[in-house]
Design a protein around this motif. Structure first.
Motif, mmCIF file in Angstrom:
data_model
loop_
_atom_site.group_PDB
_atom_site.id
_atom_site.type_symbol
_atom_site.label_atom_id
_atom_site.label_comp_id
_atom_site.label_asym_id
_atom_site.label_seq_id
_atom_site.Cartn_x
_atom_site.Cartn_y
_atom_site.Cartn_z
ATOM 1 N N ALA A 1 -44.233 -48.334 25.185
ATOM 2 C CA ALA A 1 -44.887 -47.286 24.398
ATOM 3 C C ALA A 1 -46.156 -46.792 25.096
ATOM 4 N N ILE A 2 -46.972 -47.721 25.578
ATOM 5 C CA ILE A 2 -48.208 -47.346 26.265
ATOM 6 C C ILE A 2 -47.894 -46.618 27.567
ATOM 7 N N PHE A 3 -46.861 -47.079 28.264
ATOM 8 C CA PHE A 3 -46.466 -46.426 29.510
ATOM 9 C C PHE A 3 -46.059 -44.976 29.257
ATOM 10 N N MET A 4 -45.288 -44.745 28.193
ATOM 11 C CA MET A 4 -44.852 -43.388 27.877
ATOM 12 C C MET A 4 -46.018 -42.498 27.466
ATOM 13 N N ILE A 5 -46.960 -43.070 26.743
ATOM 14 C CA ILE A 5 -48.163 -42.315 26.391
ATOM 15 C C ILE A 5 -48.910 -41.917 27.667
ATOM 16 N N SER A 6 -48.920 -42.818 28.640
ATOM 17 C CA SER A 6 -49.679 -42.605 29.871
ATOM 18 C C SER A 6 -49.085 -41.517 30.757
ATOM 19 N N ILE A 7 -47.767 -41.394 30.762
ATOM 20 C CA ILE A 7 -47.132 -40.449 31.700
ATOM 21 C C ILE A 7 -46.908 -39.074 31.086
ATOM 22 N N GLY A 8 -47.236 -38.903 29.803
ATOM 23 C CA GLY A 8 -47.149 -37.584 29.189
ATOM 24 C C GLY A 8 -45.833 -37.321 28.476
ATOM 25 N N PRO A 9 -45.816 -36.359 27.557
ATOM 26 C CA PRO A 9 -44.662 -36.139 26.677
ATOM 27 C C PRO A 9 -43.405 -35.631 27.383
ATOM 28 N N GLU A 10 -43.546 -34.772 28.384
ATOM 29 C CA GLU A 10 -42.349 -34.200 29.010
ATOM 30 C C GLU A 10 -41.553 -35.266 29.755
ATOM 31 N N THR A 11 -42.242 -36.048 30.594
ATOM 32 C CA THR A 11 -41.557 -37.111 31.334
ATOM 33 C C THR A 11 -41.058 -38.183 30.376
ATOM 34 N N SER A 12 -41.866 -38.511 29.367
ATOM 35 C CA SER A 12 -41.462 -39.523 28.384
ATOM 36 C C SER A 12 -40.199 -39.100 27.646
ATOM 37 N N ALA A 13 -40.102 -37.812 27.334
ATOM 38 C CA ALA A 13 -38.920 -37.316 26.627
ATOM 39 C C ALA A 13 -37.664 -37.512 27.466
ATOM 40 N N HIS B 1 -31.665 -14.064 16.995
ATOM 41 C CA HIS B 1 -33.101 -14.025 17.270
ATOM 42 C C HIS B 1 -33.847 -15.169 16.591
ATOM 43 N N ASP B 2 -33.508 -15.452 15.333
ATOM 44 C CA ASP B 2 -34.191 -16.531 14.607
ATOM 45 C C ASP B 2 -33.929 -17.887 15.253
ATOM 46 N N ASP B 3 -32.692 -18.073 15.766
ATOM 47 C CA ASP B 3 -32.379 -19.319 16.470
ATOM 48 C C ASP B 3 -33.231 -19.456 17.718
ATOM 49 N N LEU B 4 -33.408 -18.357 18.453
ATOM 50 C CA LEU B 4 -34.196 -18.407 19.685
ATOM 51 C C LEU B 4 -35.662 -18.711 19.385
ATOM 52 N N VAL B 5 -36.191 -18.123 18.325
ATOM 53 C CA VAL B 5 -37.582 -18.385 17.936
ATOM 54 C C VAL B 5 -37.774 -19.879 17.664
ATOM 55 N N LEU B 6 -36.878 -20.450 16.894
ATOM 56 C CA LEU B 6 -36.968 -21.875 16.576
ATOM 57 C C LEU B 6 -36.730 -22.749 17.795
ATOM 58 N N GLY C 1 -41.878 -26.156 20.882
ATOM 59 C CA GLY C 1 -42.024 -27.490 21.447
ATOM 60 C C GLY C 1 -41.443 -27.680 22.833
ATOM 61 N N VAL C 2 -40.849 -26.636 23.437
ATOM 62 C CA VAL C 2 -40.305 -26.801 24.789
ATOM 63 C C VAL C 2 -41.439 -26.665 25.805
ATOM 64 N N SER C 3 -41.147 -26.998 27.045
ATOM 65 C CA SER C 3 -42.165 -26.912 28.091
ATOM 66 C C SER C 3 -42.543 -25.455 28.354
ATOM 67 N N ASP C 4 -43.736 -25.260 28.892
ATOM 68 C CA ASP C 4 -44.192 -23.910 29.246
ATOM 69 C C ASP C 4 -43.275 -23.281 30.289
ATOM 70 N N ASP C 5 -42.794 -24.112 31.229
ATOM 71 C CA ASP C 5 -41.913 -23.587 32.283
ATOM 72 C C ASP C 5 -40.624 -23.036 31.694
ATOM 73 N N SER D 1 -35.741 -31.442 13.283
ATOM 74 C CA SER D 1 -34.301 -31.293 13.038
ATOM 75 C C SER D 1 -33.883 -29.826 13.071
ATOM 76 N N ALA D 2 -34.761 -28.938 12.552
ATOM 77 C CA ALA D 2 -34.451 -27.509 12.554
ATOM 78 C C ALA D 2 -34.486 -26.945 13.969
ATOM 79 N N VAL D 3 -35.453 -27.405 14.764
ATOM 80 C CA VAL D 3 -35.540 -26.963 16.161
ATOM 81 C C VAL D 3 -34.310 -27.407 16.932
ATOM 82 N N GLU D 4 -33.920 -28.665 16.758
ATOM 83 C CA GLU D 4 -32.748 -29.190 17.476
ATOM 84 C C GLU D 4 -31.476 -28.456 17.061
ATOM 85 N N GLU D 5 -31.363 -28.117 15.790
ATOM 86 C CA GLU D 5 -30.197 -27.365 15.323
ATOM 87 C C GLU D 5 -30.160 -25.979 15.960
ATOM 88 N N ALA D 6 -31.310 -25.321 16.052
ATOM 89 C CA ALA D 6 -31.379 -23.996 16.672
ATOM 90 C C ALA D 6 -31.024 -24.070 18.148
#
Length: 344
Positions: free
Chosen positions: A21-33, A267-272, A276-280, A310-315
């Motif tokens: 858990a601490i290791f994942m916190i240390s390396i940041g959310p994108e890599t941890s995901a 369009h609504d699916d794309l907005v959702l 939370g995705v990466s800037d890239d 759950s709504a984001v993942e569904e979209a």
């Protein structure tokens, strides 16, 4: 110096889940995901719980845990490359005798060992194919579970299509295998594979392993296997189809194909989906839309505010569904592991 010793002792007393858990916190959310996606559900729940309950980690603790991970990773590579004596020799030079011994002891405690069938992982694919063509599907499936996905794909495509589907079904439904079964198979394959066997059941296979392999085979092979599974294992087939292409994989599509997808996506699916995705990844989507569409999308995302995961993942899955539909219709092309055939 005392502080360093105290931190070291504190870290050594932590269990593996808290360290993770601490290791994942240390390396940041994108890599941890990305790492989290590779973990079994039970570990995801435990690590997520720890992350949620950690309020503060000192810089020294974080540094100690990251260094421990690097040392363990280095030790594991040495063991896999040349065995325990080779690892001890290199670690003694790199870390000193005492620290090298501590790292080796930790590896022994968590039973970090060379996987069964390691020789198969290093062997020539054609030799393995010739060896495995006469074996039972369940035997082939177990061996492929331990292999690199790209090499497993090379072997799988050489089997008759009915055998491919049967092997794929076995891979997708394996959950664990007893040491005795692994040992028998290793002997049948005439000592060409690793002789080390886990004392406890070995978790192998499953949908994720199968998806990794199918992502390396050609589209026609994938479709044939999934088609067969839809008849014999419809639930497994649906789970595989949902996992074969993820929302993040949209960056692998050609520009024209991305634009076709975005025209068909709600369009609504794309907005959702973009919450939370990466800037890239978000910028990649923007680059394939008109400036007016981007402006509208940004405004709607801001207006939307926080959204349930759950709504984001569904979209995102709705977007993936559009991608796979267009791919099946031949309107776009998803890159695969092997080159597509050219028809004159």
């Amino acid at each position: 110096m005392a502080d360093s010793t105290e931190v070291k002792a504190k870290v050594q007393e932590m269990d593996g889940i808290k360290k993770a858990a601490i290791f994942m916190i240390s390396i940041g959310p994108e890599t941890s995901a990305q790492i989290m996606k590779q973990l079994p559900d039970s570990y995801i729940q435990k690590v997520s719980y720890e992350i949620a309950n950690i309020d503060y980690v000192s810089p020294k603790e974080r540094e100690a845990i990251v260094n421990e991970y690097l040392e363990m990773s280095q030790a594991r590579e040495y063991i896999l490359d040349g065995g325990i004596d080779y690892a001890k020799n290199l670690l003694n030079k790199a870390l000193g005798t005492q620290r090298a011994k501590e790292v080796i002891d930790m590896l022994n405690q968590i039973q970090l060992r060379e996987r069964p069938f390691n020789i198969a992982r290093k062997a020539d694919p054609q030799q393995l194919t010739n060896l495995l063509l006469g074996e039972q599907p369940q035997t082939v499936a177990l061996i492929l579970c331990y292999m690199q996905p790209d090499k497993a794909a090379q072997i799988l495509i050489n089997f008759p299509i009915e055998k491919q589907a049967e092997i794929a079904e076995r891979i997708g439904t394996i959950t664990n295998t007893s040491p005795s079964v692994i040992e028998k198979i290793e002997k049948v394959i005439e000592s060409k594979f690793s002789t080390y066997v886990e004392n406890d059941t070995e978790n192998v296979g499953g949908v994720s392993t199968l998806v990794e392999i199918l992502n390396q085979v050609g589209r026609s092979t994938e479709k044939a296997i999934v088609g067969e599974l839809e008849q014999s294992q419809p639930e497994l087939a649906e789970e595989i189809k949902a996992s074969l292409f993820t929302f993040e994989d949209i960056v692998s599509l050609q520009k024209n194909d991305v634009q076709k997808v975005l025209r068909d996506v709600d369009h609504d699916d794309l907005v959702l989906a973009l919450k939370g995705v990466s800037d890239d990844l978000r910028e990649f989507i923007y680059e394939n839309l008109s400036s007016r569409a981007v402006e509208t999308l940004k405004e709607d995302m801001q207006y939307l505010g926080p959204a349930r995961l759950s709504a984001v993942e569904e979209a995102q899955q709705n977007v993936v569904t559009v991608i796979r539909r267009l791919d099946e219709l031949g309107e776009i092309y998803i890159m695969r592991g092997e080159q597509d055939a050219i028809i004159e």
